[in-house]
Structures are given as structure tokens and as C-alpha cells.
Design a protein around this motif. Structure first.
Motif, PDB file in Angstrom:
ATOM      1  N   VAL A   9       3.115  -1.095   4.132  1.00  0.00           N
ATOM      2  CA  VAL A   9       2.416   0.182   4.001  1.00  0.00           C
ATOM      3  C   VAL A   9       3.430   1.329   4.085  1.00  0.00           C
ATOM      4  O   VAL A   9       4.225   1.392   5.036  1.00  0.00           O
ATOM      5  N   LEU A  39       0.872  -1.173   0.000  1.00  0.00           N
ATOM      6  CA  LEU A  39       0.000   0.000   0.000  1.00  0.00           C
ATOM      7  C   LEU A  39       0.913   1.229   0.000  1.00  0.00           C
ATOM      8  O   LEU A  39       1.513   1.585   1.023  1.00  0.00           O
ATOM      9  N   ASP A  45      -4.663   2.892  -2.771  1.00  0.00           N
ATOM     10  CA  ASP A  45      -5.368   3.471  -1.637  1.00  0.00           C
ATOM     11  C   ASP A  45      -6.018   2.360  -0.813  1.00  0.00           C
ATOM     12  O   ASP A  45      -6.067   1.197  -1.216  1.00  0.00           O
ATOM     13  N   VAL A  46      -6.496   2.744   0.346  1.00  0.00           N
ATOM     14  CA  VAL A  46      -7.026   1.750   1.292  1.00  0.00           C
ATOM     15  C   VAL A  46      -8.253   1.057   0.717  1.00  0.00           C
ATOM     16  O   VAL A  46      -8.455  -0.145   0.905  1.00  0.00           O
ATOM     17  N   CYS A  61      -1.509  -1.717  -4.166  1.00  0.00           N
ATOM     18  CA  CYS A  61      -2.770  -0.978  -4.062  1.00  0.00           C
ATOM     19  C   CYS A  61      -2.422   0.487  -3.789  1.00  0.00           C
ATOM     20  O   CYS A  61      -1.548   0.787  -2.968  1.00  0.00           O
ATOM     21  N   PHE A 102      -7.274  -1.636  -1.396  1.00  0.00           N
ATOM     22  CA  PHE A 102      -6.511  -2.574  -0.563  1.00  0.00           C
ATOM     23  C   PHE A 102      -7.429  -3.490   0.254  1.00  0.00           C
ATOM     24  O   PHE A 102      -7.111  -4.642   0.526  1.00  0.00           O
TER      25      PHE A 102
END
Lengths: 142, 533
Positions: B58, B15, B41-42, B39, B45
Motif C-alpha cells: 500500500v 494499492l 482505490d480501497v 488496485c 481492492f
């Protein structure tokens, strides 16, 4: 051996009072047979055999709290001329064998026609040993 | 240290902003043998997290966007119980250290956080990811183990529940057997006085109508008598009673039991039989009754509600070439039949298409047990809409050359001479011989002129020799008050047996005499030149 003219006196040993009353009534109309009494337990049976010297005892195989096979020699000892015949709803070969070995003179099924029962009782009184037809099939094969 | 990818489940999810460290981290991990997914963005993700992520790397800067840290915390909080996803937080290079720690503290209640400070060595990253993935692999193993245990507990609980149901079913059957025996006995005890009362009454009947009524009651009582006999027959215990292990004639057996079978069928269902005379099977009467009772009962249940239902019991004797004769007993119905799946499973213990309230699922299994324990077999033929036929194949009773009862053969040909002065033994012997369908002739003096069997008390040896010389093939049963020695020839006891001579004490009980007489009678039954044994 009983005389051919005197009626055969029969003692009925069974805890079923309905059966005893019915037998008493029925034997009253059966030629050559006479109801001598009824006993619902072992000690009464021995006492009545001593008192009445019946020709034949009709003994139920299974009565509550009573070893009927052990009762056979006691009855025979109480009156040696009395002949003991099992009258039972059970026709298991083992029961029939044990009853004969204990000294019974015969084994009659309760399902037999009453005329057959009467005839077999007369034959026993004359000295024969008997198996009713259903008992015979069970004990000796069909 | 580089982790072995063979132990690792799921990809490493990165992330991080694509324009930031994501490509470099991805490249390093891919090069290190890890599977990687990036990914940005969250939100994107979250899908990976709920499915198969092995670990998460992250970048701190991905979480400094407003609301993203909270979204990640929310997503992590939704993990299943077994999951504690490893998160490697890459602290921003040169940034305030407290920022990374603050982020970590925000996530630690829901995540398994490790902080690595950038710039970092490649080997440090690979090592940290490897450790995280191994930890993740152990979480998976624990989850699998836990699920396995839970499945085992569920299975065992189901088995226990089933065993309890089977036990209850057995107890119900045992209770029913006891009830059947007691009921049969009680009916017999009551029917006898009723019959006697009825006969007393009939003797005094003065009107035609009264005679008709008493006759009708007598007919009903006959049915009750048959019913009670059948109930008692079903409840016999072979191990306790040592009852006969064969039925010489199925017609006799049928006459005893058909009333009980009739009683378990629905009102409009007909019970038919086709049992030719003289067919016997090597199965005890009560065992066969138990087996056929279940088959007839099942057929009746399949015909419930029908007005044209028929249950048919038929027997035929088969003599396969080179093999012992067998009897095929078929129990058929014109019911709805069975599907292939039901046919396949119907003999399984406890299998039933009926509800637990009315079925134990043991009936057909019991029928198969009866057939197989007798050395036979059971088969089923059925099609949906075409009825069902169960075929019991059972060892036949071998009557020489013909399907005729041995007792029937003896009756026409055999005479037993009886020379026993002792009254009770003579009476017992006569009773047994007549029961075996022999004609009994009382004899005294020397040996009888002609007989198939001679039962004699202490006969002089020359008389026995005379008899056997005169009647070759005949048997002699000696009741000895002295023992067998006086009769033993040079060859001893074997020689006696070869000459069909049995010796037993005069005091032998009737049950022993019975066995001896049956053996003596069977040893010299001769039919069309074949000696039956």
C-alpha cells in the motif's frame, strides 16, 4: 416294572402351578394314569418321591434356581423303581443328550399332543426309554 | 533474498495511485517473479482481499484520501479467523514519518503491518514481499491443517455416533432373541395346561355347539403351539447347543416354522410354499430360520397395504455337472421391487430403506452370513414394479441317487438285532434305533440269522465272525464289559473298523451310544449299489 393292571402313578415336578393343576385334572380322565402329586422345587420333589414311590416323574427341564439334571440321580436314588422323564418346551439336542446321560428314561416335548404324552408315559412305566416325535427329530435328525 | 514463488499463494495486490508508484512497484515485483494485481482505490481492492490476496503493498498516499484508511480497516476486520493479511506500507518519500506511523497504528488492530520507507532498494522490496508471502503461505497451511483436523473430528464423531447406533441395534437384536426364546417357552408352558383343560372340558361336552367350540379352540391352540415352537427354534445358539448342522427334509423344517413366518406378514398377504419332499440342506435349522425369517419379513413389509400380496418360498435341488449338489431356496414377493442402487447396497450391514425405529439394517447381512458360512451364497433379483426374489444357494444333503431322506431309506430296508441283557442300555439302544427308523428285534442266544446291524453285549468272538460271514456289509456294535481286547483280531482296531465292528464300554453314556449307532447305521446304508457314508 409296573403291573399292567395298576395305574401308573405320576409325580409332576414343575414350578408352573397352572400346568400342575391342569395335569391333575387331565390325568383324572386318562385311563391307566394317576396323578400322584406335584412338587415345585427340588427338595419337595425328593420328599414326594420317597413318600409316594411314583412310577414316573415328569420333570420340567428349566426351573428357576434348580439344576434339574443334578436332580435326576437324586430322585433315582430316592426311589430306584421310579423312572424319570423330562417334559420340556426346549428340544435342544444338547439338553436331550445331557438329560439321558444323567439317567432320564426319556424326553418329551411340551408341544406334543396329550395323547402322545400319555402313551409315552405308559411305555416308560413298562420299562422302555422314549423320545417324543419332536425330541426324536431334534436329537436324531429329521 | 528472493522468495520462491512455488510456496506462495495468491497475488501481491498493490494499492497505489496509477499515476504514482504503482507501475514501478508492479514492474519490480513482476520482474522478481511475483504475480501482481493493481488496485487504484480501497473499494476495488476489497474484492481481492476477500478472495485470494497473498500480500498487500500500500502506498501511503493512497490512504491519505479522506475515508480510505477507514475503509481499508473495515475490510481487513472482515477477514476470516485464520487470515492475518501481510500489509507492506510504503511511506511517502520525504513526508513526515509520523504520518506513516499513524496510519500503521490505525491498521495494526486488524492488519499485519510492515513499514518500508521510500525511496527503497528493489531488493528490499522483493525481500519484504517474499517474507510476507511466506508468512501468508503458512497461514494457508495452518488453515488447511485446522480444517483437516476439524473434518477428522467431524468424521470420527459421525463414526462414533454410527457405532453407538449399531451397538444399540445389536443390543436390540440380542434382547429380541432373548425375548423370543422366553416368549416361546412361556407360551409352551401355558399352552400345555390349556390343552389339557380343554380336553377335560371336551370330554364332558354334551352339546354339538360346545364340541364345535372346543374343537375351534383346539385349532387356535395348535397355531399357538407352532408359533411358540418357531420362536424357540429361532433363538437356538449353535455354539452353545451343538445342534444338528443339517436339515434332512425342508418340508419338516417348514412345518415347524411357517407359523412364525405367517405371523410377521400383513393380514392380507398370502404365504405360499413349494417344497418338494426329500430336499435337505447342510444348514442348521435355526440358522436357516433366522435367514428366511428376515427375508420373509422384508417381503411382508414391502407388501404392506396390498390386498393381493404373495410371499412364496420354493426349493429345488440342482446337480451341476462335476460339482456337489446344491439346493436353491427362493423367497419371492410381488411387491414394488428395488432400485438398482438399493440392490447394490442391500447386503451392506446396517443398510436399510426403513426408519431406524423399525429396522436394524442387519437382516439381509445376516441372511448372507448364514448362506456364506454354510458354503453357499445369496443373490437378489429385482426390478421396480416387478417384485423381488432372494435366492439362497445352499449345499445339499446328499441322499444317494435320489432326493430321498436317509431315514426314509432305512425305514423300508433295515433291521437291527438287539442282544443286550442290561435293561437300561437295551431300552436306550432300542429308543435310539427306532428313532433312526430301524426295525428293532430282540435277540438272544447265538448270533442273529439276518440283520443290517447287531448290537450285542459281550458276544463271543466266533458269534461275531459267524454273523458277519452270514451278513456281508452288516455292522456290529459290541457293548463290552471287559474291553475290546477279547475281540481284537490280528490287525487290531483298524481291522475292526474295516469290518464295521464298533466296540464301546457297556457303561458308555447314551450320548456316546447315539454317536456310535448313527455311525454304524450310516456306514452300511446301501442304495442302488452306492455305499453312503
Amino acid at each position: 416294572m409296573m403291573s399292567t393292571t395298576a395305574p401308573v402313578r405320576i409325580l409332576f415336578v414343575d414350578d408352573n402351578v397352572l400346568a400342575a393343576k391342569a395335569l391333575e385334572r387331565w390325568f383324572a380322565g386318562a385311563p391307566g394314569l394317576q396323578f400322584a402329586g406335584w412338587a415345585g422345587n427340588a427338595s419337595d420333589a425328593v420328599d414326594m418321591v420317597v413318600t409316594h414311590s411314583p412310577g414316573v416323574v415328569l420333570l420340567d427341564l428349566e426351573m428357576p434356581g434348580m439344576d434339574t439334571l443334578a436332580l435326576i440321580p437324586r430322585l433315582a436314588a430316592a426311589c430306584p423303581t421310579t423312572r424319570i422323564v423330562m417334559l420340556s418346551g426346549y428340544l435342544r439336542p444338547g439338553d436331550i443328550g445331557r438329560a439321558l446321560d444323567a439317567g432320564a428314561a426319556g424326553y418329551i416335548g411340551k408341544d406334543e399332543p396329550t395323547s402322545v404324552i400319555a402313551s409315552l408315559v405308559r411305555r416308560v412305566a413298562e420299562g422302555e426309554c422314549v423320545l417324543s416325535p419332536l425330541a426324536q427329530r431334534s436329537y436324531l435328525g429329521g | 533474498m528472493t522468495a520462491s514463488t512455488g510456496d506462495i499463494r495468491g497475488p501481491v495486490v498493490i494499492l497505489a495511485p496509477v499515476e504514482g508508484d504503482a507501475p514501478a512497484v508492479s514492474q519490480a515485483l513482476t520482474h522478481g517473479g511475483f504475480t501482481v494485481r493493481i488496485c487504484e482505490d480501497v473499494r476495488s481492492f476489497t474484492d481481492s482481499l476477500t478472495h485470494d490476496a497473498g500480500a498487500v503493498v500500500v502506498a501511503e498516499e493512497a490512504l491519505t484520501i479522506p475515508g480510505e484508511a477507514q475503509r481499508l480497516a473495515t475490510a481487513l476486520a472482515l477477514q476470516p479467523d485464520w487470515s492475518d493479511l501481510p500489509i507492506i506500507l510504503l511511506a511517502a518519500p520525504g513526508a513526515n514519518e509520523d504520518t506513516a506511523w499513524a496510519l500503521a497504528r490505525g491498521l495494526e488492530s486488524v492488519g499485519n503491518i510492515t513499514i518500508l520507507e521510500r525511496p527503497l532498494r528493489r531488493s528490499t522490496l522483493l525481500n519484504a514481499v517474499g517474507v510476507a508471502l511466506r508468512a501468508r503461505a503458512r497461514q494457508h497451511e495452518l488453515r488447511d491443517h485446522k480444517e483437516g483436523l476439524e473434518k477428522t473430528v467431524r468424521d470420527r464423531t459421525a463414526q462414533l455416533t454410527e457405532s453407538m447406533e449399531h451397538l444399540q441395534a445389536r443390543e436390540r437384536l440380542a434382547a429380541l432373541g432373548t425375548l423370543a426364546a422366553g416368549l416361546g417357552h412361556d407360551i409352551a408352558n401355558l399352552v400345555l395346561p390349556i390343552r389339557m383343560r380343554l380336553e377335560s372340558l371336551a370330554a364332558e361336552c354334551s352339546t354339538e355347539q360346545a364340541r364345535t367350540d372346543t374343537t375351534a379352540i383346539g385349532t387356535i391352540l395348535s397355531y399357538l403351539t407352532n408359533l411358540s415352537a418357531g420362536l424357540r427354534l429361532m433363538s437356538l445358539d449353535p455354539s452353545r447347543e451343538g445342534s444338528s448342522d443339517c436339515i434332512d427334509d425342508l418340508r419338516w423344517w417348514w412345518s415347524e416354522v411357517h407359523g412364525v413366518f405367517r405371523g410377521v406378514l400383513p393380514r392380507h398377504v398370502r404365504l405360499e410354499d413349494d417344497l418338494p419332499p426329500g430336499i435337505g440342506v447342510r444348514v442348521s435349522s435355526h440358522r436357516l430360520t433366522q435367514a428366511v425369517f428376515n427375508l420373509v419379513q422384508n417381503a411382508g413389509e414391502a407388501l404392506a397395504g396390498r390386498t393381493d400380496g404373495v410371499v412364496r418360498v420354493a426349493a429345488e435341488r440342482l446337480a451341476p455337472p462335476g460339482a456337489p449338489s446344491v439346493v436353491r431356496l427362493r423367497i419371492s414377493d410381488n411387491g414394488p421391487g428395488m432400485t438398482p442402487d438399493v440392490i447394490r447396497r442391500c447386503f451392506e450391514p446396517y443398510f436399510s430403506t426403513k426408519g431406524r425405529a423399525i429396522a436394524t439394517g442387519m437382516g439381509l447381512g445376516m441372511a448372507r452370513g448364514v448362506a456364506e458360512s454354510a458354503g453357499g451364497a445369496i443373490e437378489v433379483h429385482s426390478e421396480p414394479g416387478r417384485g423381488t426374489t432372494f435366492s439362497l444357494t445352499l449345499p445339499a444333503v446328499d441322499h444317494p441317487d435320489a432326493a430321498t431322506s436317509v431315514r426314509t431309506i432305512w425305514a423300508s430296508t433295515r433291521t437291527a438285532a438287539l442282544s443286550i441283557p442290561e435293561a437300561r442300555t437295551a431300552a436306550i439302544a432300542a429308543m435310539l434305533l427306532e428313532g433312526l427308523d430301524l426295525k428293532v428285534v430282540r435277540h438272544s442266544g447265538s448270533s442273529p440269522a439276518d440283520a443290517s446291524l447287531w448290537i450285542a453285549q459281550d458276544p463271543p468272538r466266533p458269534w461275531v465272525e459267524d454273523f458277519l460271514g452270514r451278513c456281508p456289509g452288516a455292522s456290529v456294535v459290541v457293548l463290552s464289559s471287559q474291553g475290546a481286547e477279547s475281540l481284537l483280531p490280528a490287525g487290531g482296531a483298524d481291522q475292526l473298523a474295516r469290518r464295521n465292528i464298533s466296540v464301546l464300554p457297556l457303561s458308555a453314556p447314551p450320548s456316546v451310544l447315539r454317536q456310535t449307532l448313527i455311525a454304524a447305521v450310516r456306514s452300511n446304508v446301501v442304495v442302488t449299489g452306492v455305499r453312503a457314508t
